[in-house]
Design a protein around this motif. Sequence first.
Motif, PDB file in Angstrom:
ATOM      1  N   ALA A 208     117.450 -54.475  -6.837  1.00 50.97           N
ATOM      2  CA  ALA A 208     116.713 -55.687  -7.191  1.00 50.97           C
ATOM      3  C   ALA A 208     115.555 -55.422  -8.140  1.00 50.97           C
ATOM      4  CB  ALA A 208     116.190 -56.355  -5.920  1.00 50.97           C
ATOM      5  N   GLY A 209     115.290 -54.149  -8.454  1.00 50.84           N
ATOM      6  CA  GLY A 209     114.139 -53.850  -9.288  1.00 50.84           C
ATOM      7  C   GLY A 209     112.828 -54.068  -8.564  1.00 50.84           C
ATOM      8  N   ALA A 210     112.836 -53.954  -7.241  1.00 44.59           N
ATOM      9  CA  ALA A 210     111.631 -54.150  -6.435  1.00 44.59           C
ATOM     10  C   ALA A 210     110.957 -52.805  -6.175  1.00 44.59           C
ATOM     11  CB  ALA A 210     111.989 -54.824  -5.115  1.00 44.59           C
ATOM     12  N   ARG A 211     109.707 -52.844  -5.758  1.00 45.10           N
ATOM     13  CA  ARG A 211     108.976 -51.625  -5.413  1.00 45.10           C
ATOM     14  C   ARG A 211     109.094 -51.380  -3.912  1.00 45.10           C
ATOM     15  NH1 ARG A 211     105.953 -54.685  -8.854  1.00 45.10           N
ATOM     16  NH2 ARG A 211     105.510 -53.789 -10.899  1.00 45.10           N
ATOM     17  N   LEU A 212     109.176 -50.117  -3.541  1.00 42.11           N
ATOM     18  CA  LEU A 212     109.249 -49.717  -2.133  1.00 42.11           C
ATOM     19  C   LEU A 212     107.960 -49.000  -1.770  1.00 42.11           C
ATOM     20  CD1 LEU A 212     110.737 -49.338   0.550  1.00 42.11           C
ATOM     21  CD2 LEU A 212     111.795 -47.277  -0.406  1.00 42.11           C
ATOM     22  N   LEU A 213     107.274 -49.505  -0.746  1.00 39.60           N
ATOM     23  CA  LEU A 213     105.993 -48.941  -0.316  1.00 39.60           C
ATOM     24  C   LEU A 213     106.136 -48.459   1.124  1.00 39.60           C
ATOM     25  CD1 LEU A 213     103.005 -48.344  -0.702  1.00 39.60           C
ATOM     26  CD2 LEU A 213     102.512 -50.758  -0.213  1.00 39.60           C
ATOM     27  N   LEU A 214     106.072 -47.145   1.313  1.00 36.61           N
ATOM     28  CA  LEU A 214     106.131 -46.526   2.635  1.00 36.61           C
ATOM     29  C   LEU A 214     104.709 -46.170   3.055  1.00 36.61           C
ATOM     30  CD1 LEU A 214     109.077 -44.036   1.946  1.00 36.61           C
ATOM     31  CD2 LEU A 214     109.236 -46.407   2.763  1.00 36.61           C
TER      32      LEU A 214
ATOM     33  N   CYS B 122     102.922 -60.051  -5.555  1.00 36.76           N
ATOM     34  CA  CYS B 122     104.365 -60.293  -5.607  1.00 36.76           C
ATOM     35  C   CYS B 122     104.648 -61.800  -5.572  1.00 36.76           C
ATOM     36  CB  CYS B 122     105.025 -59.581  -4.432  1.00 36.76           C
ATOM     37  SG  CYS B 122     106.800 -59.489  -4.493  1.00 36.76           S
ATOM     38  N   LEU B 123     103.984 -62.521  -4.671  1.00 37.63           N
ATOM     39  CA  LEU B 123     104.148 -63.970  -4.598  1.00 37.63           C
ATOM     40  C   LEU B 123     103.723 -64.640  -5.897  1.00 37.63           C
ATOM     41  CD1 LEU B 123     102.876 -65.020  -1.038  1.00 37.63           C
ATOM     42  CD2 LEU B 123     105.224 -64.834  -1.827  1.00 37.63           C
ATOM     43  N   ALA B 124     102.610 -64.173  -6.457  1.00 39.44           N
ATOM     44  CA  ALA B 124     102.105 -64.781  -7.687  1.00 39.44           C
ATOM     45  C   ALA B 124     103.089 -64.631  -8.836  1.00 39.44           C
ATOM     46  CB  ALA B 124     100.754 -64.156  -8.049  1.00 39.44           C
ATOM     47  N   SER B 125     103.920 -63.606  -8.786  1.00 37.20           N
ATOM     48  CA  SER B 125     104.908 -63.390  -9.840  1.00 37.20           C
ATOM     49  C   SER B 125     106.212 -64.131  -9.570  1.00 37.20           C
ATOM     50  CB  SER B 125     105.188 -61.892  -9.990  1.00 37.20           C
ATOM     51  OG  SER B 125     105.876 -61.390  -8.849  1.00 37.20           O
ATOM     52  N   GLY B 126     106.247 -64.904  -8.470  1.00 38.38           N
ATOM     53  CA  GLY B 126     107.451 -65.667  -8.145  1.00 38.38           C
ATOM     54  C   GLY B 126     108.490 -64.893  -7.368  1.00 38.38           C
ATOM     55  N   ARG B 127     108.121 -63.745  -6.810  1.00 38.51           N
ATOM     56  CA  ARG B 127     109.068 -62.924  -6.048  1.00 38.51           C
ATOM     57  C   ARG B 127     108.658 -62.863  -4.587  1.00 38.51           C
ATOM     58  NH1 ARG B 127     112.286 -58.679  -8.404  1.00 38.51           N
ATOM     59  NH2 ARG B 127     112.770 -59.171 -10.573  1.00 38.51           N
ATOM     60  N   SER B 128     109.631 -62.625  -3.723  1.00 39.02           N
ATOM     61  CA  SER B 128     109.387 -62.526  -2.288  1.00 39.02           C
ATOM     62  C   SER B 128     109.082 -61.087  -1.900  1.00 39.02           C
ATOM     63  CB  SER B 128     110.592 -63.033  -1.500  1.00 39.02           C
ATOM     64  OG  SER B 128     110.776 -64.419  -1.684  1.00 39.02           O
ATOM     65  N   ALA B 129     108.491 -60.931  -0.721  1.00 44.18           N
ATOM     66  CA  ALA B 129     108.153 -59.609  -0.200  1.00 44.18           C
ATOM     67  C   ALA B 129     108.627 -59.503   1.241  1.00 44.18           C
ATOM     68  CB  ALA B 129     106.650 -59.361  -0.286  1.00 44.18           C
ATOM     69  N   LEU B 130     108.913 -58.295   1.661  1.00 43.70           N
ATOM     70  CA  LEU B 130     109.386 -58.012   3.013  1.00 43.70           C
ATOM     71  C   LEU B 130     108.510 -56.920   3.598  1.00 43.70           C
ATOM     72  CD1 LEU B 130     111.489 -58.187   5.326  1.00 43.70           C
ATOM     73  CD2 LEU B 130     112.923 -56.614   4.018  1.00 43.70           C
TER      74      LEU B 130
ATOM     75  N   PRO C 257     108.896 -68.445  -3.109  1.00 42.52           N
ATOM     76  CA  PRO C 257     108.853 -67.048  -2.678  1.00 42.52           C
ATOM     77  C   PRO C 257     108.186 -66.936  -1.309  1.00 42.52           C
ATOM     78  CG  PRO C 257     107.287 -67.445  -4.442  1.00 42.52           C
ATOM     79  CD  PRO C 257     108.132 -68.659  -4.341  1.00 42.52           C
ATOM     80  N   LEU C 258     108.708 -66.062  -0.486  1.00 43.55           N
ATOM     81  CA  LEU C 258     108.265 -65.934   0.899  1.00 43.55           C
ATOM     82  C   LEU C 258     107.816 -64.515   1.192  1.00 43.55           C
ATOM     83  CD1 LEU C 258     111.294 -67.768   2.578  1.00 43.55           C
ATOM     84  CD2 LEU C 258     109.031 -68.745   2.159  1.00 43.55           C
ATOM     85  N   ILE C 259     107.113 -64.377   2.297  1.00 43.01           N
ATOM     86  CA  ILE C 259     106.816 -63.056   2.849  1.00 43.01           C
ATOM     87  C   ILE C 259     107.429 -63.015   4.236  1.00 43.01           C
ATOM     88  CG2 ILE C 259     105.038 -61.484   3.667  1.00 43.01           C
ATOM     89  CD1 ILE C 259     103.257 -62.426   1.455  1.00 43.01           C
ATOM     90  N   ALA C 260     108.396 -62.146   4.420  1.00 44.93           N
ATOM     91  CA  ALA C 260     109.064 -62.002   5.711  1.00 44.93           C
ATOM     92  C   ALA C 260     108.480 -60.801   6.442  1.00 44.93           C
ATOM     93  CB  ALA C 260     110.568 -61.815   5.513  1.00 44.93           C
ATOM     94  N   VAL C 261     108.212 -60.995   7.728  1.00 46.16           N
ATOM     95  CA  VAL C 261     107.671 -59.943   8.585  1.00 46.16           C
ATOM     96  C   VAL C 261     108.677 -59.701   9.695  1.00 46.16           C
ATOM     97  CG1 VAL C 261     105.801 -59.282  10.142  1.00 46.16           C
ATOM     98  CG2 VAL C 261     105.288 -60.587   8.065  1.00 46.16           C
ATOM     99  N   GLY C 262     109.087 -58.467   9.887  1.00 47.70           N
ATOM    100  CA  GLY C 262     110.091 -58.220  10.911  1.00 47.70           C
ATOM    101  C   GLY C 262     110.251 -56.755  11.248  1.00 47.70           C
TER     102      GLY C 262
ATOM    103  N   PRO D   9     114.431 -63.870  -5.576  1.00 48.50           N
ATOM    104  CA  PRO D   9     114.312 -62.492  -6.051  1.00 48.50           C
ATOM    105  C   PRO D   9     113.307 -61.709  -5.213  1.00 48.50           C
ATOM    106  CG  PRO D   9     113.070 -63.949  -7.473  1.00 48.50           C
ATOM    107  CD  PRO D   9     113.788 -64.837  -6.492  1.00 48.50           C
ATOM    108  N   LEU D  10     113.595 -60.456  -4.996  1.00 48.04           N
ATOM    109  CA  LEU D  10     112.782 -59.599  -4.137  1.00 48.04           C
ATOM    110  C   LEU D  10     111.910 -58.698  -5.001  1.00 48.04           C
ATOM    111  CD1 LEU D  10     112.266 -58.691  -1.184  1.00 48.04           C
ATOM    112  CD2 LEU D  10     114.109 -57.036  -1.475  1.00 48.04           C
ATOM    113  N   GLY D  11     110.611 -58.657  -4.691  1.00 42.23           N
ATOM    114  CA  GLY D  11     109.703 -57.862  -5.499  1.00 42.23           C
ATOM    115  C   GLY D  11     109.090 -56.671  -4.798  1.00 42.23           C
ATOM    116  N   LEU D  12     109.075 -56.683  -3.435  1.00 41.18           N
ATOM    117  CA  LEU D  12     108.381 -55.618  -2.702  1.00 41.18           C
ATOM    118  C   LEU D  12     108.951 -55.502  -1.302  1.00 41.18           C
ATOM    119  CD1 LEU D  12     105.849 -53.635  -2.505  1.00 41.18           C
ATOM    120  CD2 LEU D  12     104.644 -55.595  -1.514  1.00 41.18           C
TER     121      LEU D  12
END
Length: 765
Positions: A378-384, A267-275, A326-331, A342-345
């Motif tokens: 946002a067109g992001a993927r959701l991973l449960l 996700c980061l490599a594509s220029g998008r952030s992840a949560l 692009p960032l990775i937020a942990v929370g 933009p949010l990717g995941l």
Amino acid sequence: MGFARRISTVLEMSLPPLWVQVWVEAGREGRIFTYSAAPALGLAVGDLVGVRLRGRPQIGLVVDTLAEVPADLDPAVIQSVEGLHQAAAVDPHWQALLQEVSRQCHTSLFRTLKTALPPGWLGQRPGRAQPQLRTQLWLELVESPQPLTSRQCQLIDRLRESPGSAAPQSTVMAWGFSRSLLQALVAKGWLRSSRQVLSGGGAPQPGAVQQSPDLAGGPLESPRPLNPEQQAALEQILAGSSGQEFLLWGVTGSGKTEVYLQAAAACLASGRSALILTPEIGLIPQLLDRCRARFGGRILEFHSGLSERARIAAWRRCLQAGSTEPLIAVGTRSAVFLPLAPLGLIVLDEEHDSSYKQASPMPCYHAREVARLRCRAAGARLLLGSATPSLESWLACRRPQQPASLLRLSRRISGQEPAPVRVVDLRQELAEGHRRLISRALMERMERLQERGEQAVVLVPRRGYSSFLSCRSCGEVVQCPHCDVSLTVHRLRDGSQTLRCHWCGHRQPLTSRCGACGSTAFKPFGAGTQRVMEQLEQELSGLRLLRFDRDSTRGRDGHRGLLQRFAAGEADVLVGTQMLAKGMDLPRVTLAAVLAADGLLHRPDLRASEHCLQLLLQLAGRAGRGERPGEVIVQTYLPDHPVIQHLIDGRYDIFLEAELQLRRQAQLVPFSRACLLRLAGPSGAATATAAAALAEQLRPQVEQAGWQMIGPAPAAVARVAGRYRWQLLLHGPAGADLPLPPEAELRAGLARSVSLSIDPDPIEL
């Protein structure tokens, strides 16, 4: 003043003021007022600004800019905006998300905005006092000829490993060393204490021990090799379509976190952030450490355990980063609203956990549903991800019209088989004369821990010393004066005991006589974590113990400190509450034990069996994650209970199928919808009257929509913190909108002293 500066000032003064409409806190819905603003502020829709309302400072949201003042207002009396608080805090896409959340949760957009934004960013704020210097007590190691005890030697060795051989006293105490031990070392001349001024942001001075280092400056960890199942899951996630949802069902220890990290890296490599979300603050440190080792300074954390300043800093970093960083937020749950774009995941680890649902205050949102809305927009993927997925998520993968895909990780990456479960029938123990908290089988297994160099985790349903205190003469149970629950016995550090309410926090000393009959024949019943610790210390001398519950993990790094000590081998047994079962990776743990499973089996709730089996399977997954095989011991008076039998066979999918059939036959959730209306007030009679009046007001609309109403009735715990609680339960068709008028209309007929909370799709029924 220079000539150019004077010309600039004159031009600015000659420009007409800008008129803005600002949404401020006035009532539950908020109100919009017109203010004037200097053009130099450059205000735009979505900015947060400082204003005054009735003389009180507020932060409001700019919702419109006007070329001229409204005709019905006198420009001379319009107040001015005092300053820009945060530019572009709310963009149209993010506001659209919150509008949908407020609609689904049946509450106002203003209340939803206040929940989503960092604390203090919207609404009334107190006057800002002048900043004061903050100090911190530091302990510095100095040599002394005085002899040391073994425990004191442990602290000295720990300090020698710290930068500058010094650390804040709060950090040293988080390691597990008592204040009296520190004072003894100061008296012996081994420690020197001093007060040092903190930096402006409250950060420790150079040389302080950091429990969660930022690894941005060092070499980053390489991705770990994936086994075929992990690789197949990752490839499907990366190939997923815009807005697609995945359920990663992996047994405990199967490497779900590594899949999350590699998906986030792509996700980061594509220029998008992840949560990446986790249900408990206690799980944040371990996840943060793995993320920082992999991604360094591109990680930020956000949860209620952070200071207000730290949460605002994280929020502003998200706003400022955008596509450039692009960032990775942990929370935890609240991080689902972070303005990452933009949010990717979005990843929800332990997606089944009920902590993802906010029960109060409103809005009563579920982080999984908000994440689903965000990903679709946002067109992001959701991973449960989960080893014990919720019935709803599992069912979503079986319905052809749902865009959810099931991914399986069926084996542990260590190659170890799941730990076998051994059930101890406490009825048999009792019949054979063994009346102790810890069964003979568990005692024998724990006696061999040290010689084998192994560790154990022991689950106790409740914290404290005893569940309640009862008079053996008349049977009276000591109750909380403010809640309809019994007080729990807690043991203090000095050995004395106190009574505490786990609902409202009330505390009172342990009395020597019964308030009902005057007898002194008091007896504590049930066992909490403190009592189990005491029993183990008495019966297994030499066994090193640590307690892991809400009381022992307070403070900024309380969870991290305890887990680090346990992982480092400072203890043989970790005794704790349900926090033990959630996502911890402790390779030396070979034994997982449950002391009183029956207390988990009999909760009056629709999902009691599901939640109990999830907890027990998660706990079982803590054993045998390393090279050595594990074992699970469960003590119960009901060895034939279906939940215990499913725990033994380990076939969670069989349980889900059986539970699904029961719910379908009874047309219960998820084959229907539910909504709880909770009322609370200081008067029992007034609250009951309000609940009855509300039921009569709603009944025609509810029945016309094909819904059913149950109640009004007192809540399961009818009084908390001096407020009496009643509730209405609504049942209706799955997927249907709530048959309720606007929140303001619902509240209109209620007395001001009676509060109302609307909880759509509640977790506990």
